[in-house]
Design a protein around this motif. Structure first.
Motif, PDB file in Angstrom:
ATOM      1  N   ILE A   1      -4.479   5.735  -7.788  1.00  0.00           N
ATOM      2  CA  ILE A   1      -4.613   4.406  -7.526  1.00  0.00           C
ATOM      3  C   ILE A   1      -3.831   3.926  -6.527  1.00  0.00           C
ATOM      4  N   LEU A   2      -2.567   4.451  -6.464  1.00  0.00           N
ATOM      5  CA  LEU A   2      -1.731   3.762  -5.483  1.00  0.00           C
ATOM      6  C   LEU A   2      -2.140   4.493  -4.087  1.00  0.00           C
ATOM      7  N   PHE A   3      -2.873   5.468  -3.898  1.00  0.00           N
ATOM      8  CA  PHE A   3      -3.598   5.751  -2.667  1.00  0.00           C
ATOM      9  C   PHE A   3      -4.881   4.980  -2.162  1.00  0.00           C
ATOM     10  N   LEU A   4      -5.535   4.566  -3.431  1.00  0.00           N
ATOM     11  CA  LEU A   4      -6.634   3.825  -3.121  1.00  0.00           C
ATOM     12  C   LEU A   4      -6.368   2.526  -2.552  1.00  0.00           C
ATOM     13  N   ILE A   5      -5.300   1.653  -3.321  1.00  0.00           N
ATOM     14  CA  ILE A   5      -5.140   0.354  -2.663  1.00  0.00           C
ATOM     15  C   ILE A   5      -5.130   0.467  -1.002  1.00  0.00           C
ATOM     16  N   PRO A   6      -4.011   1.275  -0.438  1.00  0.00           N
ATOM     17  CA  PRO A   6      -4.026   1.234   1.001  1.00  0.00           C
ATOM     18  C   PRO A   6      -5.025   1.695   1.730  1.00  0.00           C
ATOM     19  N   ALA A   7      -5.560   2.781   1.241  1.00  0.00           N
ATOM     20  CA  ALA A   7      -6.913   3.542   1.768  1.00  0.00           C
ATOM     21  C   ALA A   7      -7.976   2.549   2.012  1.00  0.00           C
ATOM     22  N   PHE A   8      -8.444   1.771   0.997  1.00  0.00           N
ATOM     23  CA  PHE A   8      -9.382   0.737   1.123  1.00  0.00           C
ATOM     24  C   PHE A   8      -8.872  -0.365   1.975  1.00  0.00           C
ATOM     25  N   SER A   9      -7.849  -0.734   2.038  1.00  0.00           N
ATOM     26  CA  SER A   9      -7.132  -1.705   2.680  1.00  0.00           C
ATOM     27  C   SER A   9      -7.395  -1.448   4.127  1.00  0.00           C
ATOM     28  N   LEU A  10      -7.018  -0.276   4.411  1.00  0.00           N
ATOM     29  CA  LEU A  10      -6.919   0.454   5.982  1.00  0.00           C
ATOM     30  C   LEU A  10      -8.573   0.378   6.595  1.00  0.00           C
ATOM     31  N   ALA A  11      -9.486   0.780   5.361  1.00  0.00           N
ATOM     32  CA  ALA A  11     -10.769   0.829   6.096  1.00  0.00           C
ATOM     33  C   ALA A  11     -11.401  -0.736   6.071  1.00  0.00           C
ATOM     34  N   GLY A  12     -10.858  -1.734   5.519  1.00  0.00           N
ATOM     35  CA  GLY A  12     -11.177  -2.943   5.522  1.00  0.00           C
ATOM     36  C   GLY A  12     -12.254  -3.329   4.566  1.00  0.00           C
ATOM     37  N   PHE A  13     -11.938  -2.945   3.309  1.00  0.00           N
ATOM     38  CA  PHE A  13     -12.671  -3.191   2.040  1.00  0.00           C
ATOM     39  C   PHE A  13     -12.382  -4.582   1.656  1.00  0.00           C
ATOM     40  N   PRO A  14     -13.189  -5.806   1.104  1.00  0.00           N
ATOM     41  CA  PRO A  14     -12.918  -6.775   0.642  1.00  0.00           C
ATOM     42  C   PRO A  14     -12.410  -6.661  -0.752  1.00  0.00           C
ATOM     43  N   PRO A  15     -11.547  -7.459  -1.292  1.00  0.00           N
ATOM     44  CA  PRO A  15     -10.665  -8.239  -0.529  1.00  0.00           C
ATOM     45  C   PRO A  15      -9.368  -8.034  -0.281  1.00  0.00           C
ATOM     46  N   LEU A  16      -9.057  -6.810   0.298  1.00  0.00           N
ATOM     47  CA  LEU A  16      -7.749  -6.321   0.481  1.00  0.00           C
ATOM     48  C   LEU A  16      -7.452  -6.766   2.001  1.00  0.00           C
ATOM     49  N   SER A  17      -6.317  -6.610   2.359  1.00  0.00           N
ATOM     50  CA  SER A  17      -5.682  -7.333   3.600  1.00  0.00           C
ATOM     51  C   SER A  17      -6.372  -6.996   4.886  1.00  0.00           C
ATOM     52  N   GLY A  18      -6.652  -5.539   4.865  1.00  0.00           N
ATOM     53  CA  GLY A  18      -7.491  -5.051   6.052  1.00  0.00           C
ATOM     54  C   GLY A  18      -8.774  -5.778   6.477  1.00  0.00           C
ATOM     55  N   PHE A  19      -9.389  -6.245   5.167  1.00  0.00           N
ATOM     56  CA  PHE A  19     -10.522  -6.943   5.264  1.00  0.00           C
ATOM     57  C   PHE A  19     -10.472  -8.531   6.223  1.00  0.00           C
ATOM     58  N   TRP A  20      -9.343  -8.836   5.763  1.00  0.00           N
ATOM     59  CA  TRP A  20      -8.906 -10.383   6.323  1.00  0.00           C
ATOM     60  C   TRP A  20      -8.793 -10.029   7.650  1.00  0.00           C
ATOM     61  N   ALA A  21      -8.031  -9.394   8.000  1.00  0.00           N
ATOM     62  CA  ALA A  21      -7.480  -8.810   9.572  1.00  0.00           C
ATOM     63  C   ALA A  21      -8.561  -8.754  10.257  1.00  0.00           C
ATOM     64  N   LYS A  22      -9.602  -7.751   9.888  1.00  0.00           N
ATOM     65  CA  LYS A  22     -10.634  -7.420  10.598  1.00  0.00           C
ATOM     66  C   LYS A  22     -11.734  -8.735  10.601  1.00  0.00           C
ATOM     67  N   LEU A  23     -11.925  -9.540   9.705  1.00  0.00           N
ATOM     68  CA  LEU A  23     -12.749 -10.641   9.589  1.00  0.00           C
ATOM     69  C   LEU A  23     -12.217 -11.583  10.850  1.00  0.00           C
ATOM     70  N   VAL A  24     -11.046 -11.796  10.865  1.00  0.00           N
ATOM     71  CA  VAL A  24     -10.541 -12.804  11.929  1.00  0.00           C
ATOM     72  C   VAL A  24     -10.814 -12.318  13.389  1.00  0.00           C
ATOM     73  N   LEU A  25     -10.570 -11.146  13.417  1.00  0.00           N
ATOM     74  CA  LEU A  25     -10.812 -10.444  14.864  1.00  0.00           C
ATOM     75  C   LEU A  25     -12.219 -10.384  15.111  1.00  0.00           C
TER      76      LEU A  25
END
Lengths: 118, 152, 529
Positions: free
Chosen positions: C374-398
């Motif tokens: 589970i601890l792997f999935l959180i950063p991994a999904f975030s890296l891939a830009g899965f909503p609603p994780l942080s990577g999604f917002w970053a990519k959305l803004v860009l």
């Protein structure tokens, strides 16, 4: 004088680039040494060449006398030399260590090492 | 490399002179050419010469302190010289001077130079000794009398 | 607390800690303690600095009491402080993680002193307001990273380090050349003053050429498209704690320097430098990174190639160069540092439990260690830009910034690369965490290896991973405030007048008598003063 130095710098860079493209790591280190000296000379030239006169500001004056040497570029070079010294010492030891444990200083072997375990 | 009698005799004379000269260079650096860095290099080469004459084992013993301790104390002294001005309300790294009775001027830049000196001596010696431990045959491996070659 | 003191603390603390750790070099526990205290201290100081900037605007400090164009200034604006805070978070996490991860031999050879010197170099790079001083901090950072990457002397490490060292030495020389040329052209190295002077230089072509020197130099450090080969060749060799620290921070210092230089100094010919060069480089970086990752079979090599592709996103924000795009770039850096360091930390635990970094050998970690999965999935999904994780917002803004600016090509690339990132993360998930297909000689018949017992050390390694995952979730949930912060920093970046005023004050800066006597750029400036 600046023109002459420009040619010297150009020649040094050419030698350095040639050495950097060799496969022998020791020669690459030599190339980096020559390149860093070329860059130091460039910094020196860019500070403008003058007949040497110490850049000491007279009491009461705000600026050093006209025609004095530029202290800033010398300070920059001194810093760059010191840093270059440290990096050179490190990279020589590194190449030596690599030679001791990998038994090669050929850059091509290092490329192959990378793809060995992939 | 073998022990050389000529080098050993010369080193005995030269090493103290070089160390003195290195301290002189460091102090001279305040007003004229010289300074902690160049002084430190000369100081380190004194010990390197000693190591070439007698082997690194003896050179380490002659230095007393571990070169890494020298490095640490050098950086520490330089840091202290930068922090001293903070206590008197001056900005970080400001050069502060005080005149001792007798006209001798002392200040934080000298302290900084001493720190640089120690750091350079320490760092250069770490590199040199490390190369020796690694088996680069720069230094003699026999003991002082030159009779029994040490293993390694 | 005093603003000036807070400005120097991120430099003084790691240096003092390095000295103390070197003196206590035979007592690993004391060193670990010193390291933790220094990293936490930097974090506290950076947070204090943020509070001060919130109230009083950009802080500048002239070291040694020498006023701005002559002395070296330390400047803290929003961008610097954000970088300081995020890197200090990684510093604290790695300080905890290193205790079980770094073996006694590495500690004996100076892991902790060099960790602190590396932190010193990173913090110095973020804080300095002087171009040459930036070079010096880069070198401090480089030499410590050189030592950390070879520490341990395994064959892999030496082979990787040779490449890393050689290319970075060349990059430093490019930087030095660039700095020298800037000084020769503009007569100053103070970045605030340069920002004024470089706009007045008549031959703007020369300035553009100089800017390309910096693009190459910082491009090597940040691992941009044609210059990234050293990164995947070396980042997978040191212990996980070291590679996590490197992966999180080192390339991002390159990105920071690039953002600083291409917003403050080189804005004369945006059509060429930003819209053409940086845009192409960004796109190609994203694509090559993600394609390279697809071919890899080592946990950390996959992640290394993803660093490259993610750097492309940050440069994309800089290349579009609208306020919204800059917000995106800053947001992306915040998100990326946390997530990427965390993934490397996870890889270290996976190696400990599964016995290898190789995805061919790892399998079935999920069965016995669902927590790690589970601890792997959180950063991994975030890296891939899965909503609603942080990577999604970053990519959305860009993406939004790209569409608003009409740069549809790069947005399309960015979205496609996001999908490929998902593919790589899935690959790691399937190969390392799910039961493997029954190979001959597998540990048990259903493809799940024996359970590796959890030691105290492994449990301790979970702590920073969980903490960083929590930070990722915080960034995702409180995306608004983080966006606000990024917006403030982007505003400062798009309009550099506040930065210049904070450094130089209102006075017209004095001229350097040596390089300007013949240029005579400021009429009467030389002798009037």
């Amino acid at each position: 004088m600046e023109t002459l130095l420009a040619f010297v710098i150009g020649a040094l860079v050419a030698v350095a680039v040639y050495q950097l493209q060799r496969r022998d790591l020791v020669r690459m280190v030599i190339g980096i040494v020559i390149l860093s000296n070329a860059v130091n000379l460039l910094l020196f030239t860019l500070g403008r060449m003058t007949r040497a006169e110490a850049p000491l500001i007279e009491i009461g004056a705000k600026l050093p006398p006209e025609g004095s040497a530029n202290p800033l570029s010398q300070a920059l070079i001194l810093t760059a030399i010191v840093i270059g010294f440290g990096l050179l010492a490190f990279s020589l030891v590194l190449v030596y260590r690599a030679y001791r444990s990998l038994d090669t200083v050929d850059a091509q072997d290092f490329v192959e090492l990378e793809f060995d375990d992939a | 490399m073998r022990l050389s009698l000529i080098l050993r005799t010369a080193a005995r004379l030269l090493v103290p002179l070089m160390i003195l000269f290195s301290v002189f260079l460091m102090l001279r650096g305040h007003n004229e050419a010289g300074g902690g860095f160049i002084g430190g290099l000369v100081g380190a080469s004194a010990f390197a010469l000693y190591a070439m004459a007698y082997g690194t084992k003896d050179a380490r013993r002659a230095l007393y302190a571990d070169p890494r301790t020298l490095m640490a104390s050098g950086v520490g002294i330089a840091l202290v010289s930068a922090l001293i001005p903070l206590f008197s309300g001056a900005p970080f790294f400001k050069g502060l001077w005080t005149t001792l009775p007798g006209g001798l001027k002392l200040g934080t830049p000298i302290l900084f130079d001493i720190g640089v000196y120690l750091l350079v001596v320490g760092m250069t010696l770490v590199v040199i000794y490390e190369l020796d431990d690694d088996g680069l045959s720069l230094f003699p491996r026999e003991n002082r009398r030159g009779t029994t070659p040490s293993s390694s | 607390m005093d603003a000036d003191l807070l400005l120097i603390l991120p430099l003084v603390l790691p240096l003092a800690a390095a000295v103390l750790a070197l003196l206590f070099r035979n007592v690993p526990r004391v060193q670990a303690g010193i390291n933790l205290i220094s990293m936490s201290g930097v974090l506290a100081a950076s947070l204090g600095l943020l509070a001060i900037i919130n109230e009083q605007g950009i802080q500048a400090f002239a070291s040694g009491g020498w006023p701005a164009p002559f002395g070296i200034v330390l400047v803290a604006d929003y961008l610097s402080v954000i970088m300081l805070i995020v890197s200090a978070i990684i510093g604290v996490a790695v300080a905890v993680y290193a205790i079980p991860n770094i073996d006694t031999e590495r500690v004996h050879f100076g892991f902790y002193p060099f960790m602190n010197l590396l932190m010193l170099g990173i913090n110095g790079s973020f804080l300095t307001g002087d171009l040459f001083n930036l070079y010096v901090w880069f070198e401090v950072m480089l030499i410590s990273s050189f030592v950390l990457i070879v520490l341990g002397n395994t064959e892999d490490q030496l082979a990787g380090a040779v490449k890393y060292v050689m290319i970075n030495l060349v990059s430093s020389l490019f930087f030095l050349t660039g700095a020298g040329l800037v000084y020769g052209t503009a007569g100053t190295l103070n970045m605030a003053e340069l920002s004024l002077v470089l706009n007045e230089v008549e031959s703007s072509g020369l300035v553009t050429i100089i800017s390309m020197m910096f693009l190459i130099s910082f491009g090597i450090k940040a691992a941009l498209f044609p210059l990234f080969f050293w990164l995947p060749a070396s980042y997978h060799t040191p212990p996980a704690a070291v590679s996590a620290f490197f992966a999180g921070l080192l390339t991002k210092v390159g990105v920071y320097a690039m953002i600083r230089v291409f917003t403050l100094l080189f804005t004369q010919d945006i059509g060429y430098t930003h819209t053409t060069m940086l845009m192409w480089v960004a796109g190609l970086t994203m694509v090559t990174g993600v394609l390279g990752a697809a071919a890899q079979n080592d946990f950390r090599r996959v992640l290394s190639f993803h660093i490259v592709s993610q750097i492309g996103y940050m440069i994309m924000g800089l290349a579009i160069y609208t306020p919204l795009a800059l917000i995106g770039a800053v947001f992306y850096i915040i998100h990326h540092i946390i997530v990427k360091a965390n993934l490397f930390l996870v890889s270290g635990v996976a190696q400990r439990l599964g016995g290898s970094f190789s995805l061919k050998k790892l399998k079935g970690l999920y069965a016995h260690h669902p927590g790690l999965a589970i601890l792997f999935l959180i950063p991994a999904f975030s890296l891939a830009g899965f909503p609603p994780l942080s990577g999604f917002w970053a990519k959305l803004v860009l993406a939004k910034a790209g569409i608003e600016a009409g740069a549809y090509g790069i947005v399309a690339v960015a979205i496609a690369v996001g999908l490929f990132t998902m593919f790589s993360m899935t690959k790691i998930w399937v190969k390392a965490f799910l039961p493997g297909s029954s190979e001959p000689g597998a540990a048990s018949e259903n493809g799940t290896p024996e359970r590796t017992p959890m030691t105290m050390g492994t449990r301790l390694m979970y702590v920073p991973i969980a903490a960083l995952a929590a930070v990722t979730i915080m960034i995702s949930v409180f995306a608004g405030p983080v966006f606000d912060l990024a917006e403030r920093s982007a505003n400062e970046l798009s309009d550099s007048s506040a930065y210049i005023e904070a450094v130089l004050g209102h006075e017209e800066p004095a001229a350097d008598p040596y390089t300007r006597l013949d240029l005579d750029r400021r009429s009467g400036g030389v002798h009037a003063r």
